[in-house]
Design a protein around this motif. Structure first.
Motif, short mmCIF file in Angstrom:
data_model
loop_
_atom_site.label_atom_id
_atom_site.label_comp_id
_atom_site.label_asym_id
_atom_site.label_seq_id
_atom_site.Cartn_x
_atom_site.Cartn_y
_atom_site.Cartn_z
N PRO A 1 -10.86 -5.08 -5.48
CA PRO A 1 -11.00 -6.50 -5.84
C PRO A 1 -9.63 -7.17 -5.87
O PRO A 1 -8.62 -6.52 -5.63
CB PRO A 1 -11.62 -6.43 -7.24
N PRO A 2 -9.60 -8.47 -6.15
CA PRO A 2 -8.31 -9.18 -6.17
C PRO A 2 -7.27 -8.56 -7.12
O PRO A 2 -6.08 -8.73 -6.92
CB PRO A 2 -8.70 -10.59 -6.63
N SER A 3 -7.70 -7.83 -8.12
CA SER A 3 -6.75 -7.16 -9.01
C SER A 3 -5.99 -6.05 -8.30
O SER A 3 -4.98 -5.54 -8.81
CB SER A 3 -7.50 -6.55 -10.21
N ARG A 4 -6.48 -5.63 -7.14
CA ARG A 4 -5.90 -4.59 -6.28
C ARG A 4 -6.11 -3.17 -6.82
O ARG A 4 -5.56 -2.22 -6.29
CB ARG A 4 -4.43 -4.85 -5.99
N GLN A 5 -6.91 -3.05 -7.88
CA GLN A 5 -7.26 -1.72 -8.37
C GLN A 5 -8.28 -1.10 -7.42
O GLN A 5 -9.31 -1.70 -7.14
CB GLN A 5 -7.85 -1.82 -9.77
N ALA B 1 -14.57 -8.47 -2.43
CA ALA B 1 -13.44 -7.54 -2.47
C ALA B 1 -13.14 -7.05 -1.07
O ALA B 1 -13.86 -7.35 -0.11
CB ALA B 1 -13.77 -6.34 -3.37
N MET B 2 -12.06 -6.27 -0.96
CA MET B 2 -11.81 -5.48 0.25
C MET B 2 -12.55 -4.15 0.07
O MET B 2 -12.51 -3.56 -1.02
CB MET B 2 -10.32 -5.21 0.42
N TYR B 3 -13.18 -3.70 1.13
CA TYR B 3 -13.87 -2.41 1.09
C TYR B 3 -13.25 -1.49 2.14
O TYR B 3 -13.11 -1.85 3.30
CB TYR B 3 -15.36 -2.59 1.36
#
Lengths: 112, 114
Positions: free
Chosen positions: A40-44, A88-90
């Protein structure tokens, strides 16, 4: 060498609809594992789902499921009842006798 | 709670300086990894370690160095030899080495070199 290809740089889905993210891979190993991670945008980086290659049954985790086609070396992720928090990025990844190899990712947008 | 701690979250350095990124885990995992993430490139493996005092190069090890003196710690040094060090760096760990167990990731360090 192991490779992972995600052919969709970006995808979008309407809230509550279903979307499928594609992933193909290549490996010469017989014992390997496949994973989908969400960033997600948090990059976690968050593990979404895992599939052992020796298992024929497709893995499922709540609204997330995979379509594992071993002969075709395909490992797609289906997200049902999409929610805004799914944006998010997947990343699809492949592991075997060497550390995980990742695809370049698919950015998923969820439209309200 | 168990997890992986990366520090700092943001790091700024001048070109020509070495810089060390910290990674600590309290999950009692044997294996630890460093990945680099660039826009449109996914995650690429820099170094990994399956056991204390041992580590192996990944796909893009040039310009980086690591150490594994303790099970809990796996610091990454970005040297002045790394031609394009500005990136997002992710540390991870797993119960076993190689690719049979899922990775647990830290929150990452964004390194900017000017």
């Amino acid at each position: 060498a192991q490779t992972v290809t995600q052919s969709q740089p970006e995808m979008s889905v309407q809230e509550a609809e279903t979307v499928t993210l594609s992933c193909t891979y290549d490996t010469s190993e017989s014992d390997y594992y496949l994973f989908w991670y969400k960033q997600p945008p948090s990059r976690q980086m968050i593990l979404v789902i895992r599939q052992e290659a020796y298992k024929q049954q497709n893995a499922t985790e709540n609204r997330f499921s995979v379509n594992f086609q071993k002969a075709a070396k395909s490992f797609s992720l289906k997200i049902s009842d999409s929610q805004l928090g799914d944006a998010a990025m997947y990343f699809c990844s492949l592991g075997g006798n060497t550390p995980l190899v990742f695809g370049k990712g698919t950015r998923l947008s969820v439209i309200a | 709670d168990g997890g992986i701690t990366q520090s700092p979250k943001y790091l700024f350095r001048k070109e020509g300086q070495n810089v060390t990124l910290s990674c600590e885990q309290n999950l009692n995992h044997d294996a630890m990894y460093w990945y680099r993430q660039d826009p449109g490139q996914g995650l690429r493996l820099i170094y990994y370690s399956q056991i204390v005092n041992d580590f192996q190069k990944g796909d893009i090890a040039e310009g980086y160095s690591v150490s594994r003196e303790k099970k809990e710690s796996f610091p990454l040094t970005v040297t002045s030899a790394q031609k394009n060090p500005t990136a997002f760096y992710l540390c991870a760990s797993s119960v076993w080495g190689q690719g049979h167990s899922p990775l647990h990731f830290g929150n990452g360090t964004r390194l900017t070199v000017t």
